[in-house]
Design a protein around this motif. Structure first.
Motif, PDB file in Angstrom:
ATOM      1  N   THR A   1     -23.734  38.801  45.714  1.00 56.27           N
ATOM      2  CA  THR A   1     -22.684  37.768  45.698  1.00 56.27           C
ATOM      3  C   THR A   1     -22.632  37.035  47.029  1.00 56.27           C
ATOM      4  O   THR A   1     -22.416  35.818  47.068  1.00 56.27           O
ATOM      5  N   ASP A   2     -22.818  37.771  48.128  1.00 59.93           N
ATOM      6  CA  ASP A   2     -22.835  37.127  49.441  1.00 59.93           C
ATOM      7  C   ASP A   2     -24.001  36.157  49.553  1.00 59.93           C
ATOM      8  O   ASP A   2     -23.887  35.071  50.123  1.00 59.93           O
ATOM      9  N   ARG A   3     -25.151  36.572  49.003  1.00 56.16           N
ATOM     10  CA  ARG A   3     -26.324  35.709  49.048  1.00 56.16           C
ATOM     11  C   ARG A   3     -26.088  34.435  48.231  1.00 56.16           C
ATOM     12  O   ARG A   3     -26.489  33.340  48.650  1.00 56.16           O
ATOM     13  N   ALA A   4     -25.451  34.579  47.085  1.00 51.67           N
ATOM     14  CA  ALA A   4     -25.183  33.414  46.241  1.00 51.67           C
ATOM     15  C   ALA A   4     -24.271  32.436  46.966  1.00 51.67           C
ATOM     16  O   ALA A   4     -24.489  31.213  46.928  1.00 51.67           O
ATOM     17  N   VAL A   5     -23.240  32.961  47.623  1.00 49.86           N
ATOM     18  CA  VAL A   5     -22.338  32.099  48.392  1.00 49.86           C
ATOM     19  C   VAL A   5     -23.100  31.425  49.523  1.00 49.86           C
ATOM     20  O   VAL A   5     -22.896  30.231  49.798  1.00 49.86           O
ATOM     21  N   SER A   6     -23.991  32.160  50.179  1.00 49.16           N
ATOM     22  CA  SER A   6     -24.779  31.589  51.272  1.00 49.16           C
ATOM     23  C   SER A   6     -25.674  30.462  50.777  1.00 49.16           C
ATOM     24  O   SER A   6     -25.854  29.443  51.466  1.00 49.16           O
ATOM     25  N   VAL A   7     -26.248  30.613  49.586  1.00 55.02           N
ATOM     26  CA  VAL A   7     -27.066  29.545  49.006  1.00 55.02           C
ATOM     27  C   VAL A   7     -26.226  28.284  48.815  1.00 55.02           C
ATOM     28  O   VAL A   7     -26.641  27.174  49.167  1.00 55.02           O
ATOM     29  N   ILE A   8     -25.025  28.453  48.266  1.00 61.28           N
ATOM     30  CA  ILE A   8     -24.144  27.307  48.045  1.00 61.28           C
ATOM     31  C   ILE A   8     -23.791  26.637  49.365  1.00 61.28           C
ATOM     32  O   ILE A   8     -23.794  25.404  49.478  1.00 61.28           O
TER      33      ILE A   8
ATOM     34  N   LEU B   1     -31.659  34.196  42.560  1.00 61.50           N
ATOM     35  CA  LEU B   1     -30.335  33.669  42.889  1.00 61.50           C
ATOM     36  C   LEU B   1     -30.184  32.234  42.398  1.00 61.50           C
ATOM     37  O   LEU B   1     -29.169  31.869  41.778  1.00 61.50           O
ATOM     38  N   LEU B   2     -31.186  31.420  42.671  1.00 63.78           N
ATOM     39  CA  LEU B   2     -31.130  30.020  42.249  1.00 63.78           C
ATOM     40  C   LEU B   2     -31.126  29.893  40.735  1.00 63.78           C
ATOM     41  O   LEU B   2     -30.434  29.018  40.177  1.00 63.78           O
TER      42      LEU B   2
ATOM     43  N   GLU C   1     -25.432  28.909  35.588  1.00 59.03           N
ATOM     44  CA  GLU C   1     -23.973  28.743  35.610  1.00 59.03           C
ATOM     45  C   GLU C   1     -23.563  27.295  35.856  1.00 59.03           C
ATOM     46  O   GLU C   1     -22.368  26.973  35.832  1.00 59.03           O
ATOM     47  N   GLY C   2     -24.532  26.427  36.107  1.00 59.51           N
ATOM     48  CA  GLY C   2     -24.233  25.006  36.247  1.00 59.51           C
ATOM     49  C   GLY C   2     -23.907  24.541  37.653  1.00 59.51           C
ATOM     50  O   GLY C   2     -23.488  23.396  37.845  1.00 59.51           O
ATOM     51  N   TYR C   3     -24.114  25.417  38.664  1.00 60.50           N
ATOM     52  CA  TYR C   3     -23.767  25.037  40.030  1.00 60.50           C
ATOM     53  C   TYR C   3     -24.944  24.413  40.794  1.00 60.50           C
ATOM     54  O   TYR C   3     -24.745  23.746  41.799  1.00 60.50           O
ATOM     55  N   VAL C   4     -26.156  24.650  40.320  1.00 55.98           N
ATOM     56  CA  VAL C   4     -27.359  24.164  40.994  1.00 55.98           C
ATOM     57  C   VAL C   4     -28.276  23.521  39.961  1.00 55.98           C
ATOM     58  O   VAL C   4     -28.303  23.946  38.798  1.00 55.98           O
ATOM     59  N   ARG C   5     -29.003  22.508  40.384  1.00 56.02           N
ATOM     60  CA  ARG C   5     -29.986  21.900  39.480  1.00 56.02           C
ATOM     61  C   ARG C   5     -31.295  21.679  40.216  1.00 56.02           C
ATOM     62  O   ARG C   5     -31.342  21.591  41.446  1.00 56.02           O
ATOM     63  N   GLN C   6     -32.354  21.613  39.434  1.00 60.16           N
ATOM     64  CA  GLN C   6     -33.687  21.300  39.938  1.00 60.16           C
ATOM     65  C   GLN C   6     -34.262  20.247  39.005  1.00 60.16           C
ATOM     66  O   GLN C   6     -34.406  20.473  37.806  1.00 60.16           O
ATOM     67  N   ASP C   7     -34.557  19.070  39.536  1.00 53.51           N
ATOM     68  CA  ASP C   7     -34.947  17.948  38.681  1.00 53.51           C
ATOM     69  C   ASP C   7     -36.304  18.145  38.021  1.00 53.51           C
ATOM     70  O   ASP C   7     -36.568  17.595  36.950  1.00 53.51           O
ATOM     71  N   TYR C   8     -37.189  18.940  38.640  1.00 54.68           N
ATOM     72  CA  TYR C   8     -38.507  19.210  38.053  1.00 54.68           C
ATOM     73  C   TYR C   8     -39.052  20.486  38.681  1.00 54.68           C
ATOM     74  O   TYR C   8     -38.609  20.898  39.766  1.00 54.68           O
ATOM     75  N   ASP C   9     -39.990  21.122  38.008  1.00 54.12           N
ATOM     76  CA  ASP C   9     -40.567  22.363  38.514  1.00 54.12           C
ATOM     77  C   ASP C   9     -41.183  22.140  39.899  1.00 54.12           C
ATOM     78  O   ASP C   9     -41.976  21.208  40.099  1.00 54.12           O
ATOM     79  N   GLY C  10     -40.809  23.000  40.830  1.00 52.46           N
ATOM     80  CA  GLY C  10     -41.319  22.868  42.189  1.00 52.46           C
ATOM     81  C   GLY C  10     -40.515  21.923  43.060  1.00 52.46           C
ATOM     82  O   GLY C  10     -40.774  21.798  44.256  1.00 52.46           O
ATOM     83  N   GLY C  11     -39.530  21.245  42.452  1.00 55.82           N
ATOM     84  CA  GLY C  11     -38.723  20.293  43.207  1.00 55.82           C
ATOM     85  C   GLY C  11     -37.609  20.969  43.990  1.00 55.82           C
ATOM     86  O   GLY C  11     -37.403  22.187  43.911  1.00 55.82           O
TER      87      GLY C  11
ATOM     88  N   LEU D   1     -19.251  22.188  41.373  1.00 51.71           N
ATOM     89  CA  LEU D   1     -18.571  22.810  42.508  1.00 51.71           C
ATOM     90  C   LEU D   1     -17.453  21.909  43.015  1.00 51.71           C
ATOM     91  O   LEU D   1     -16.367  22.386  43.370  1.00 51.71           O
ATOM     92  N   VAL D   2     -17.702  20.603  43.048  1.00 54.41           N
ATOM     93  CA  VAL D   2     -16.667  19.659  43.458  1.00 54.41           C
ATOM     94  C   VAL D   2     -15.501  19.708  42.490  1.00 54.41           C
ATOM     95  O   VAL D   2     -14.331  19.707  42.898  1.00 54.41           O
ATOM     96  N   ALA D   3     -15.805  19.763  41.198  1.00 50.28           N
ATOM     97  CA  ALA D   3     -14.751  19.809  40.183  1.00 50.28           C
ATOM     98  C   ALA D   3     -13.898  21.059  40.332  1.00 50.28           C
ATOM     99  O   ALA D   3     -12.669  21.017  40.196  1.00 50.28           O
TER     100      ALA D   3
END
Length: 258
Positions: free
Chosen positions: A4-11, A40-41, A47-57, A65-67
């Motif tokens: 959980t700490d790692r996830a928060v650190s990523v954010i 983690l990513l 969960e909808g907090y992170v996105r990646q537009d394409y593989d390797g991106g 998160l703003v909401a």
């Protein structure tokens, strides 16, 4: 670090990079294996907090998160009680106004309002945590602390941050010259300190009837416009806003960690 700490650190890392970061750089900043970072990513993406537009991106935060943040501020009555005060000060000064709150020794930017309607606009992406040695908010906060506590907080952040302005303090002695002036007048003033070409003033928000700092409020703009004379004109309005925030919000949950 726990998962959980790692996830928060990523954010927190991604919050400082609006255009995202590659997995490898996130892993390096966290000092954990890339396989663990990938998991983690993946969880945050599911969960909808992170996105990646394409593989390797690059990975970047989503608006979720703003909401969540806005929902919390609304539920805690922060927006209804404090935003009008910050908006009013921005209207009075015609400059950028920021309310920062104390959270376990850290000073975090929470609310801002842009009062400038034309000409040069100062509205930087400064991040969440206030850099104490070279900002008006930081100096205002340090000015109401005992010297030992102030030194500990500065030591935790370090000094000589890359990119600071030409007048930024380079050592503890220079820093506390700024802090002492703020302590005597109740207002911290900086010129070409945080960023060259910009100036700012700030005052502490104190819990009513005490010297306990709840936060700070700053007014900032281009140095060509934010002169010492204009700061004199704004001084009473700034102090009034700090008092209004303290009276309107001292019992809000955002100030519980002050």
């Amino acid at each position: 670090m726990q998962p959980t700490d790692r996830a928060v650190s990523v954010i927190e890392i991604l919050a400082r990079h609006a255009f995202g970061l590659p997995l490898s750089e996130i892993a390096d900043q966290l000092s954990i294996p890339r396989s663990a970072t990938h998991r983690l990513l993946a969880d945050l993406r599911d969960e909808g907090y992170v996105r990646q537009d394409y593989d390797g991106g690059a990975y970047r935060l989503t608006a979720k998160l703003v909401a969540v943040g806005y929902e919390y501020l609304s539920a805690a009555n922060v927006s209804s009680r404090l935003q009008p005060i910050i908006d009013r000060l921005a209207e009075q000064t015609g400059e950028l106004v920021v309310l920062a709150v104390v959270d376990r020794g850290k000073l975090l930017r929470l609310i801002k309002a842009q009062g400038a309607r034309g000409g040069l606009l100062y509205n930087p992406d400064e991040g969440i945590e206030v850099y104490l040695p070279a900002t008006s908010n930081g100096h205002a906060y340090l000015s109401v602390l005992e010297e030992d506590e102030a030194l500990q907080l500065v030591a935790r952040q370090g000094m000589n941050q890359e990119g600071a302005g030409k007048n930024a303090p380079r050592n503890i002695r220079q820093l506390f010259e700024y802090v002492e002036r703020a302590r005597k007048t109740g207002i911290a003033r900086i010129f070409d300190v945080w960023v060259d070409g910009t100036s700012a003033m700030a005052s502490p928000v104190l819990r009513p009837g005490s010297r306990i700092p709840l936060g700070t409020i700053s007014v900032a703009g281009p140095t060509i416009r934010m002169t010492s004379e204009r700061m004199d004109q704004f001084a009473d309005a700034l102090k009034d806003a700090c008092k209004a925030v303290a009276e309107a919000g001292f019992d809000l949950p955002i100030f519980e960690q002050a």
